[in-house]
Design an enzyme around this catalytic site. Structure first.
Site, PDB file in Angstrom:
ATOM      1  N   TYR A 245      14.754  -5.416  -1.510  1.00  0.00           N
ATOM      2  CA  TYR A 245      15.082  -4.851  -0.227  1.00  0.00           C
ATOM      3  C   TYR A 245      16.427  -4.949   0.147  1.00  0.00           C
ATOM      4  O   TYR A 245      17.354  -4.197   0.702  1.00  0.00           O
ATOM      5  CB  TYR A 245      13.873  -5.823   0.564  1.00  0.00           C
TER       6      TYR A 245
ATOM      7  N   LYS B  11       4.231 -12.743  -8.041  1.00  0.00           N
ATOM      8  CA  LYS B  11       3.875 -12.166  -9.112  1.00  0.00           C
ATOM      9  C   LYS B  11       4.725 -12.366  -9.582  1.00  0.00           C
ATOM     10  O   LYS B  11       5.339 -11.529 -10.762  1.00  0.00           O
ATOM     11  CB  LYS B  11       4.341 -10.091  -8.875  1.00  0.00           C
TER      12      LYS B  11
ATOM     13  N   ASP C 101      -1.703  -9.017  -5.851  1.00  0.00           N
ATOM     14  CA  ASP C 101      -2.688  -8.550  -6.197  1.00  0.00           C
ATOM     15  C   ASP C 101      -4.308  -8.855  -5.516  1.00  0.00           C
ATOM     16  O   ASP C 101      -5.087  -8.244  -5.826  1.00  0.00           O
ATOM     17  CB  ASP C 101      -2.747  -7.766  -8.434  1.00  0.00           C
TER      18      ASP C 101
ATOM     19  N   ASP D  69       5.475  -6.992   2.979  1.00  0.00           N
ATOM     20  CA  ASP D  69       5.476  -5.450   4.226  1.00  0.00           C
ATOM     21  C   ASP D  69       4.274  -4.814   3.833  1.00  0.00           C
ATOM     22  O   ASP D  69       3.583  -4.694   4.792  1.00  0.00           O
ATOM     23  CB  ASP D  69       6.818  -4.869   3.534  1.00  0.00           C
TER      24      ASP D  69
ATOM     25  N   ASP E 254       0.822  -4.431   6.424  1.00  0.00           N
ATOM     26  CA  ASP E 254      -0.171  -3.032   6.925  1.00  0.00           C
ATOM     27  C   ASP E 254      -1.984  -3.737   6.371  1.00  0.00           C
ATOM     28  O   ASP E 254      -2.553  -3.166   7.199  1.00  0.00           O
ATOM     29  CB  ASP E 254      -0.022  -1.892   6.648  1.00  0.00           C
TER      30      ASP E 254
HETATM   31  C1  IPM Z   1       8.150  -2.591   8.402  1.00  0.00           C
HETATM   32  C2  IPM Z   1       9.142  -1.465   7.969  1.00  0.00           C
HETATM   33  C3  IPM Z   1      10.024  -1.589   7.286  1.00  0.00           C
HETATM   34  C4  IPM Z   1      10.369  -2.439   6.600  1.00  0.00           C
HETATM   35  C5  IPM Z   1      11.266  -0.361   7.293  1.00  0.00           C
HETATM   36  C6  IPM Z   1      10.741   0.924   8.046  1.00  0.00           C
HETATM   37  C7  IPM Z   1      12.154  -0.592   7.186  1.00  0.00           C
HETATM   38  O1  IPM Z   1       7.724  -1.071   7.425  1.00  0.00           O
HETATM   39  O2  IPM Z   1       8.766  -3.185   9.455  1.00  0.00           O
HETATM   40  O3  IPM Z   1       6.919  -3.088   8.525  1.00  0.00           O
HETATM   41  O4  IPM Z   1       9.988  -2.467   4.878  1.00  0.00           O
HETATM   42  O5  IPM Z   1      10.282  -3.424   6.554  1.00  0.00           O
HETATM   43 MN    MN Z   2       6.104  -2.039   7.218  1.00  0.00          MN
END
Ligand code: IPM
Ligand code: MN
Ligand code: NAD
Length: 373
Positions: free
Chosen positions: A134, A209, A241, A265, A269
């Protein structure tokens, strides 16, 4: 009195933040808490009408706040990355919010996206938030000889990269550099093990990793080894993974995962899917001795923006996490309990989990529950 900077942002950001503010107003009235809010109209509309992404003056004003509450950034009218990097990442880095804390909890009454009844999903993600891939160091070079100078500035250190590339047999090359410092890995590990201790967690999972990206995640593992030795808490190392599979197959085994930025990140999700969807997931960008910023994990969801369809629970729980970090643990717990009760009863549900309630109906239901408690 505590001062809160509010950045509603783009898409569904303003819609969910308005519900979080309703809930904050309800608890402040009840608990004689004083929060002073100031809104910052950052995002696509501001950028497209003024050309300004985030000014130094705005950063200075935000630096005087006790915390920041953010909706979401990103808009189809603006090239990907301009607002996300220019606002969100810039703030995370500027305020050195080195922890991205993302609790993943499946609440009763919310359907888990996994097969099987009565899944128990209850884990914390402690995602490193200032380094890894990042850091924004990269470039594109064409055939032949080129020189690129890159610079990384953080509060505690500065690194300059002088990169010479000689490209043959290919017309263009793009590269992106990942960085993990010993200091950066150590401090996030320290936070993770402290949190584990305070929550009586018995297993910490460090994600990496290290079998492929041996330098970056080698240092990550060394830091995990060093810091864990100070706390008598069991730890394990897992490759990212393998984690992706294990989170689906056996989420019950995880209590706290500490991850580098990019893997965190992606995995959060996936974590959001385990807790019913992105609309339920809260997060905090934390600097334990600075200005922290709280936001739902989801983005600006342009596909449903402006329709009253957004689930505001992730934003409401982010506001609760903010109060907890500001020293109001009981009030934060009251919000979490009100959210849990509304979801358990099942009368109000947003469209993401098959319900018919609007964004504001959902916020009103949480407020009504708080008033009754
Ligand atoms: C999150 C988002 C951000 C990240 C993006 C929008 C920069 O996906 O907060 O999870 O990758 O951290
Ligand atoms: Mn994200
Ligand atoms: P997204 O999280 O905005 O949406 C993904 C899917 O989840 C969409 O179908 C959306 O409708 C749904 N969804 C998300 N939040 C929801 C909610 N609260 N209630 C109901 N459904 C919800 O991710 P994306 O589509 O990949 O990205 C859209 C924009 O948001 C992009 O510009 C991206 O860069 C940005 N983004 C910003 C942040 C942030 O500001 N923290 C986080 C992620 C993505």
């Amino acid at each position: 009195m505590q001062k809160i900077g509010v950045i509603p942002g783009d898409g569904i950001g303003p819609e969910v933040i308005s519900e979080a503010r309703k809930v904050l107003n309800a608890v402040t009235e009840r608990n004689h808490l004083t929060l002073e809010f100031e809104e910052f109209p950052l995002g696509a509309t501001h950028y497209l009408s003024t050309g300004e992404i985030l000014s130094e003056e705005t950063i200075q004003r935000l630096s005087k706040k006790d915390a920041v509450l953010l909706g979401a950034l990103g808009d189809p009218r603006v090239k990907p990355g301009v607002l996300e990097k220019g606002i969100l990442l810039r703030l995370r880095f500027h305020f050195d919010q080195y922890v991205n804390l993302r609790p993943v909890r499946l609440l009763e009454g919310v359907p888990c996206l996994l097969a099987g009844e009565n899944r128990k999903v209850d884990m914390y993600f402690v995602r490193e938030n200032t380094e890894d891939f990042y850091v924004g160091l990269g470039g594109r070079v064409k055939k032949g000889l080129s020189k690129t100078e890159l610079e990384l500035k953080r509060r505690a250190y500065e690194a300059k990269f002088d990169i010479g590339i000689e490209l043959e047999g290919e017309e263009e090359l793009a590269f992106q550099i990942g960085v993990i410092t010993r200091h950066g890995a150590r401090r996030v590990m320290e936070f993770a093990f402290q949190l584990a201790k305070s929550k009586s967690i018995s297993l910490v999972t460090s994600v990496d990793k290290a079998n492929v990206l041996t330098d970056m995640y080698g240092i990550w593992r060394e830091a995990a080894e060093e810091i864990s030795a100070k706390y008598g808490i069991a730890k394990e190392y897992q490759y990212v993974d393998a984690i992706a599979l294990l989170m689906i197959r056996n989420p019950e085994r995880f209590q706290l995962l500490v991850t580098p930025n990019l893997f965190g990140d992606i995995l959060t999700d996936l974590g959001a899917a385990l807790q019913g969807g992105l609309g339920f997931a809260p997060s905090g960008n934390i600097n334990p001795s600075g200005v922290s910023m709280f936001e739902p994990v989801h983005g600006s969801a342009p596909d449903i923006a402006g329709k009253g369809l957004a689930n505001p629970i992730g934003a409401i729980l982010s506001a609760a996490l903010m109060l907890d970090t500001l020293g109001h643990a009981q009030v934060a717990l009251d919000i979490e309990k009100a959210v849990a009760a509304v979801l358990r009863e099942g009368k109000h549900r947003t469209a993401d989990i098959g319900g018919k309630s609007s964004t504001s109906t959902m916020g009103d239901a949480v407020v009504a529950k708080l008033r009754k408690a």
